[in-house]
Scaffold this active site. Structure first.
Site, PDB file in Angstrom:
ATOM      1  N   LYS A 208      46.789   4.619  52.718  1.00 41.27           N
ATOM      2  CA  LYS A 208      47.253   5.923  52.473  1.00 41.27           C
ATOM      3  C   LYS A 208      48.454   5.371  53.712  1.00 41.27           C
ATOM      4  CE  LYS A 208      48.253  10.730  51.975  1.00 41.27           C
ATOM      5  NZ  LYS A 208      48.162  12.283  51.286  1.00 41.27           N
ATOM      6  N   HIS A 233      49.033  17.089  38.201  1.00 36.41           N
ATOM      7  CA  HIS A 233      49.252  19.376  38.071  1.00 36.41           C
ATOM      8  C   HIS A 233      49.764  19.420  36.858  1.00 36.41           C
ATOM      9  CE1 HIS A 233      50.896  17.075  42.474  1.00 36.41           C
ATOM     10  NE2 HIS A 233      49.825  17.300  42.449  1.00 36.41           N
TER      11      HIS A 233
END
Length: 348
Positions: A208, A233
């Site tokens: 990341k 989500h």
């Protein structure tokens, strides 16, 4: 970033090297109980006060922000104050947003206590809160003064919370390379104190870090980190509506299966990767709490995703590990096929 096995020395060094007018710690009820006690007296005597909120994603809202802004104001926090965010992804998201907006910005440090926060949420400067059922709709990108990683905090986690972070580690492996993905598969139930796990943790965090360094404001490559999240989500939001909340990483795990299914259909992703992920997720993760009757609500949630352009639902997909395609429009029929696919896995 500071990666350390000596939490208190690292934190003391940061506090000594900066002239903060006052120091506050933000915790939720879980980290207050399990993690705050790991701070030694030498650190605690530098802390002006502790701010405590309820645990869980439901806390990440504007009402909590108003409460915390008022508390900081009452306690005399000024623009030279420091907020230490001691907790998981919810605390780093919320605390970073509070610090970035109070008096137009005060100092903050992220001290992540969960796997998910260490490898994902606390890295990259994304800070924000939810707007109703929609995740992270209000926020800013603003880096902390320091990020301190103390792997000892992972020993305070239960199994489900470790796995929630591990789902993000799997995602990192998929977007990095075949080798990185294969390496990730062996850490579903690791020895947290082993040198092998510590090296894995560092390597996974670096994936990341590298992407954020290339694209800090999510114009292109950083969108790769959204793999599994468009559907994830939506599954997370539905679970909260049904009163059976999934952890963020649990929803992302199933969302990743759905999005690998779409990747196989649209970009000829080798079925091996979907098979490997499916076997692992079915073995270790609770089933998602949705019904196919929820399809219109799930699609409505996906239409609000931040990656979208107009009414088009966009995804990050893979043609192979390390070969991601961002901003991919996907038809609602294909999305529904992927939902049917993961639902069929739950019934098998």
């Amino acid at each position: 970033m500071i990666f350390t096995h000596d939490l208190n020395t690292a934190l003391n060094d940061v506090l000594k090297s900066n002239r903060y007018s006052s120091v506050f710690v933000l915790v939720d009820k879980n980290t207050k109980k399990h993690c705050l006690s790991l701070l030694h007296k030498s650190v605690k005597q530098k802390i002006s006060d502790t701010l405590t909120v309820n645990a869980g994603e439901i806390t990440k809202n504007i009402d909590t922000c108003i409460f915390l802004w008022n508390e900081l104001n009452k306690l005399g926090a000024d623009r030279h104050s420091l907020l230490i965010n001691l907790g998981g992804g919810m605390i780093s998201d919320l605390g970073g947003f509070i610090a970035s907006t109070y008096k137009r910005g005060i100092h903050f440090i992220n001290l992540p206590t969960t796997m998910l926060a260490m490898i994902d949420a606390a890295i990259g400067g994304k800070n924000g809160i939810n707007l109703g059922r929609m995740k992270n709709q209000i926020g800013v990108i603003n880096e902390p003064d320091e990020l301190i990683i103390f792997p000892g905090f992972l020993e305070t986690l239960d199994r489900n919370n470790y796995l929630a972070g591990y789902a993000e580690a799997l995602k990192h492996g998929l977007i990095k390379s075949e080798k990185a993905f294969e390496n990730t598969l062996e850490f579903a139930a690791p020895d947290l104190k082993s040198e092998k796990f510590i090296e894995f943790l560092k390597e996974n965090m670096s994936i990341k870090e590298e992407i954020v360094a290339i694209d800090p404001y999510e114009k292109a490559d950083r969108k790769a980190l959204n793999l599994g999240h468009t559907i994830g989500h939506a599954l997370e939001a539905i679970s909260h509506q049904k009163g059976k909340p999934m952890l963020h990483g649990e929803a992302v795990a199933w969302g990743t299966i759905a999005e690998l299914f779409i990747s196989q259909k649209m970009h000829a992703l080798n079925g091996y990767y979907l098979e490997q992920m499916t076997a692992l997720i079915q073995k270790h993760y609770p089933e998602p709490t949705f019904s196919l009757h929820d399809k219109e609500e799930l699609l409505a949630i996906m239409r609000q995703d931040k990656k979208n352009f107009g009414e088009t639902i966009r995804f990050t997909l893979l043609s192979a590990p390390g070969k991601y395609i961002v901003d991919q429009p996907v038809s609602e029929n294909t999305i529904l096929e992927s939902l049917k696919h993961i639902k069929s896995l739950c019934q098998s």
